[in-house]
Enzyme design. Structure first.
Site, PDB file in Angstrom:
ATOM      1  CB  SER A   1      -0.925   0.010   1.224  1.00 30.90           C
ATOM      2  OG  SER A   1      -0.159  -0.049   2.421  1.00 30.90           O
TER       3      SER A   1
ATOM      4  CG  HIS B   1      -2.615  -0.557  -3.207  1.00 31.82           C
ATOM      5  ND1 HIS B   1      -2.824   0.778  -2.910  1.00 31.82           N
ATOM      6  CD2 HIS B   1      -2.963  -1.239  -2.090  1.00 31.82           C
ATOM      7  CE1 HIS B   1      -3.274   0.886  -1.685  1.00 31.82           C
ATOM      8  NE2 HIS B   1      -3.372  -0.321  -1.166  1.00 31.82           N
TER       9      HIS B   1
ATOM     10  CD  GLU C   1      -3.104   3.726  -5.514  1.00 32.47           C
ATOM     11  OE1 GLU C   1      -2.941   4.954  -5.626  1.00 32.47           O
ATOM     12  OE2 GLU C   1      -2.725   3.088  -4.520  1.00 32.47           O
TER      13      GLU C   1
ATOM     14  CG  ASN D   1      -2.563   4.220   1.640  1.00 34.74           C
ATOM     15  OD1 ASN D   1      -3.611   4.379   2.246  1.00 34.74           O
ATOM     16  ND2 ASN D   1      -2.161   3.026   1.241  1.00 34.74           N
TER      17      ASN D   1
END
Length: 284
Positions: free
Chosen positions: A119, A140, A152, A190
């Site tokens: 992540s 991801h 992702e 993130n």
């Protein structure tokens, strides 16, 4: 490149979800973990999710049985010897991930693509321990994997267009939406989400508002389906702290400094839903 057999490494919440969506899309899936107990829990989690899908009318019993038939388990990484794609979903620890990829580089055929569900950690650094950095890529998934549409796809410095195009096509086969992202700390999801969660924690730490009030403001004022502190508990406060540390170290910018209250909760073992207590108390 044709991908028929996939190994998913890690039978936890993310790994089990990834294995499920591949198996539902008719890939042969080998789910790996270090012991049989973890694998049993992983398969139980997948079966529970599929049963829920049947109850809600999203899939039928035959689809459930076909999905389970596409799944097998192993505790040996050497069983990746006939896999076309490996998706790693182990703990967010660079040392552990590098060791896994070093072994995979030895055990898998030359054509095999090695993907990480990390992540926040750099794909380029993970790829550097292999002799095939051009075939290493980030994939991801979002949690919960069977529900969330986004994946992702992160290019490392050496990742080729062929590798990217293969993973993009597979992602669409899984009925997910691929989004291309370059290799920077936290990627996009993130890098944007975690500072927001961290700032929400600061508002509690500084006495601006209670966790309940912070979450209500973001749900009712910003139309978020879940407040940031509820979300932090769901993700795991230890995971939130780790990602903030990756961002802080990667960018060297004080705006990514983890809130002291987040550190305090993690040290206390208050990690959120998985431990029964975080910003909220969970009885189940």
């Amino acid at each position: 490149m044709n991908v028929n057999k996939v190994m998913v490494i890690g039978a936890g919440q993310m790994g089990a979800g990834i294995a499920q969506v591949f198996a539902q899309s008719r890939f042969r899936v080998l789910l790996h973990d270090i012991n049989e107990e973890a694998l049993t829990k992983g398969i139980h989690s997948i079966t529970k999710q599929l049963n829920r899908g049947v109850e809600k009318g999203k899939i039928d019993v035959q689809q459930k049985e076909h999905t389970l038939a596409n799944l097998s388990t192993t505790t040996s990484l050497q069983d990746a010897k006939d896999c076309d794609l490996v998706v790693e979903a182990v703990v967010e620890d660079m040392g552990i991930k590098r060791r896994v990829f070093e072994q995979l580089d030895q055990y898998t055929p030359q054509h095999t693509i090695l993907a990480s569900n990390t992540s926040s950690l750099p794909i380029t650094e993970i790829a550097a321990v292999t002799n095939r950095p051009e075939q290493v890529i980030g994939m991801h998934f979002m949690n919960p994997v069977p529900v969330m549409k986004l994946v992702e796809i992160i290019r490392g410095l050496a990742t080729t267009d062929e590798t990217y195009n293969t993973i993009e096509a597979i992602t669409k086969t899984l009925n997910k939406t691929p989004v291309e992202v370059n290799d920077f700390p936290g990627f996009v999801s993130n890098r944007v989400l975690m500072p927001m969660i961290n700032e929400a924690i600061y508002t509690v730490y500084e006495g601006v508002a209670t966790p309940e009030s912070v979450d209500e403001v973001m749900k009712l004022g910003m139309n978020h389906p879940m407040g940031p502190l509820t979300l932090a508990d769901f993700i795991g406060l230890d995971t939130c702290l780790y990602i903030m540390e990756v961002l802080h170290e990667g960018f060297g910018d004080s705006k990514y400094r983890p809130c002291p209250l987040l550190r305090k909760y993690v040290k206390a073992g208050w990690l959120g839903r998985k431990t029964g207590r975080g910003f909220y108390v969970y009885h189940n």
